[in-house]
Design an enzyme around this catalytic site. Sequence first.
Site, mmCIF file in Angstrom:
data_model
loop_
_atom_site.group_PDB
_atom_site.id
_atom_site.type_symbol
_atom_site.label_atom_id
_atom_site.label_comp_id
_atom_site.label_asym_id
_atom_site.label_seq_id
_atom_site.Cartn_x
_atom_site.Cartn_y
_atom_site.Cartn_z
ATOM 1 N N LYS A 1 47.308 -69.088 -68.147
ATOM 2 C CA LYS A 1 48.512 -69.908 -67.997
ATOM 3 C C LYS A 1 49.593 -69.066 -67.361
ATOM 4 O O LYS A 1 49.854 -67.931 -67.793
ATOM 5 C CB LYS A 1 48.980 -70.384 -69.384
ATOM 6 N N GLN B 1 52.673 -61.911 -68.192
ATOM 7 C CA GLN B 1 52.418 -63.230 -68.764
ATOM 8 C C GLN B 1 51.496 -63.157 -69.984
ATOM 9 O O GLN B 1 51.626 -63.952 -70.905
ATOM 10 C CB GLN B 1 51.802 -64.121 -67.674
ATOM 11 N N LYS C 1 53.803 -62.209 -72.890
ATOM 12 C CA LYS C 1 54.788 -63.278 -73.079
ATOM 13 C C LYS C 1 54.141 -64.480 -73.764
ATOM 14 O O LYS C 1 54.644 -65.016 -74.749
ATOM 15 C CB LYS C 1 55.332 -63.688 -71.702
ATOM 16 N N LYS D 1 48.626 -65.689 -63.131
ATOM 17 C CA LYS D 1 49.731 -65.952 -62.204
ATOM 18 C C LYS D 1 49.149 -66.133 -60.815
ATOM 19 O O LYS D 1 48.076 -65.603 -60.508
ATOM 20 C CB LYS D 1 50.689 -64.756 -62.181
ATOM 21 N N GLY E 1 55.184 -73.809 -62.179
ATOM 22 C CA GLY E 1 56.089 -73.315 -61.143
ATOM 23 C C GLY E 1 56.549 -71.892 -61.392
ATOM 24 O O GLY E 1 56.296 -71.301 -62.437
ATOM 25 N N ASP E 2 57.204 -71.340 -60.419
ATOM 26 C CA ASP E 2 57.906 -70.056 -60.498
ATOM 27 C C ASP E 2 58.856 -70.092 -59.303
ATOM 28 O O ASP E 2 59.146 -71.177 -58.772
ATOM 29 C CB ASP E 2 56.912 -68.883 -60.442
ATOM 30 N N THR F 1 63.363 -72.544 -69.611
ATOM 31 C CA THR F 1 63.442 -71.079 -69.470
ATOM 32 C C THR F 1 64.887 -70.617 -69.692
ATOM 33 O O THR F 1 65.146 -69.685 -70.461
ATOM 34 C CB THR F 1 62.929 -70.642 -68.085
ATOM 35 N N ASN G 1 66.342 -72.760 -61.115
ATOM 36 C CA ASN G 1 66.159 -73.404 -62.404
ATOM 37 C C ASN G 1 66.640 -72.606 -63.605
ATOM 38 O O ASN G 1 67.351 -73.117 -64.469
ATOM 39 C CB ASN G 1 64.636 -73.486 -62.546
ATOM 40 N N SER H 1 55.785 -75.323 -71.379
ATOM 41 C CA SER H 1 54.575 -75.728 -70.650
ATOM 42 C C SER H 1 53.433 -75.990 -71.634
ATOM 43 O O SER H 1 52.669 -76.950 -71.480
ATOM 44 C CB SER H 1 54.138 -74.629 -69.683
HETATM 45 N N1 GLU Z 1 56.733 -69.009 -64.203
HETATM 46 C C1 GLU Z 1 57.157 -69.108 -65.564
HETATM 47 C C2 GLU Z 1 57.068 -67.762 -66.248
HETATM 48 O O1 GLU Z 1 57.324 -66.764 -65.617
HETATM 49 C C3 GLU Z 1 56.485 -70.248 -66.314
HETATM 50 C C4 GLU Z 1 55.016 -70.270 -66.337
HETATM 51 C C5 GLU Z 1 54.415 -71.544 -66.931
HETATM 52 O O2 GLU Z 1 55.154 -72.436 -67.343
HETATM 53 O O3 GLU Z 1 53.185 -71.604 -66.985
HETATM 54 O O4 GLU Z 1 56.821 -67.642 -67.418
#
Ligand code: GLU
Length: 445
Positions: free
Chosen positions: A90, A111, A114, A126, A165-166, A210, A241, A377
């Site tokens: 994810k 990630q 996190k 990612k 997204g990112d 976020t 965002n 998410s």
């Molecule tokens: N891009 C975001 C992050 O850096 C969200 C990733 C997601 O929602 O999967 O955590």
Amino acid sequence: MDQKLERVYESVIARNPGEAEFHQAVREVLESLGPVIDRHPEYLEMKMLERICEPERQIIFRVPWMDDKGEVHINRGFRVEFNSALGPYKGGLRFHPSVYLGVIKFLGFEQIFKNSLTGLPIGGGKGGSDFDPRGKSDSEVMRFCQSFMTELYRHLGEYTDVPAGDIGVGGREIGFMFGQYKRITNRYESGVLTGKGIGWGGSLVRTEATGYGTVVFAEEMLKTRGETLDGKRVMVSGSGNVAIYASEKAAQLGATVVGFSDSSGFVVDEAGIDLDLLKQIKEIERGRVSDYVERRSSAKLGANGSIWDVPVDVALPCATQNELNGDQAATLIRNGVKVVAEGANMPTTPEGVHLFQEAGVLFAPGKAANAGGVATSALEMQQNASRDLWSFEYTEDRLTDIMKNIHEQVAATADSYGRPGDYVMGANIAGFEKVAKAIQAFGLV
Ligand code: GLU
């Protein structure tokens, strides 16, 4: 760094040459893990760290597309499926010209920890492309997204890998990619992408999550010193965002947000930024900071120096990696900053982090402070799995609880390792331990 970990780090550099951002992210985590391997020497024998530093799978592909004039362009697409110990891969997709494998690997690596901190069943991954959406028409973006998904779809699935997204990827891009996935697979598989539109499987609060989460985390840190955000001066870098909704939540909690930025410059607005105007310019017109200054008399365009020269109590770097360096950290400290919470991923350089921590500034690393986005998410995936849509209030309450839990978990871990207030160490260890335990349970996989 512990000598045994130093050896792991050296092998990561040797195996992944030229990937400076990835090296930086790995180093920051390994620097925290000395006390963990003292308690768990079996992790070294099992090569746990080497395993976590090696992605499970890396996909690189060609993305051909045609612009409105009929000219052909070739971009490069990436998906790094880093770790699936806790759930399907994810993590977001980033479309930006600076994207290369080293950036995607740093983001995928962050990630893992996190996502672990959220307490929800999601692994780390990612992806993205060196495609630059800036200045492209909607149809060009659509053709690019369709071409990107025409290759990526075969690697995805609600139980396999779930992008979102990112930077450079928002609701518009997710829409084009979901449409193409649905068309190719003939499956309305809502849980395969998050950040979807509200009418077609998206979650309320995902857009805000976020930024809101980062501010909730900052407020929790302030509370440990008997303070709140009420009446504080806040600076937010970026204007995507994360920055917009961090500003909104900070204002809701009584703070004054005195500026923001984009890649063309920064704005100082001592009256407190006008969020409706900022949203209009950035979300609808896709404009620049200068458009804001033209329409707002209290706002000034930063002439020289940086956004971090402005004296504030709270700094929220919400733009991109390594945007806040040692000199800028020193300026913020001199000007009395109390809290720094990272809305972006790794926005503070290692020197900056070190200075904040030495000066006793409450410093929250992105993997803890910005985890609200990916957590929401995961809430979107829950709603998709049960074919449900939760209310804004309910979803925001869940997000707030998750952020408070992350804060508590990170603070308690730092305490238990004799480093109270060290949110970097707390986040790295708490995130790592859950992943390591799951990997251990699975045997040698
Ligand atoms: N891009 C975001 C992050 O850096 C969200 C990733 C997601 O929602 O999967 O955590």
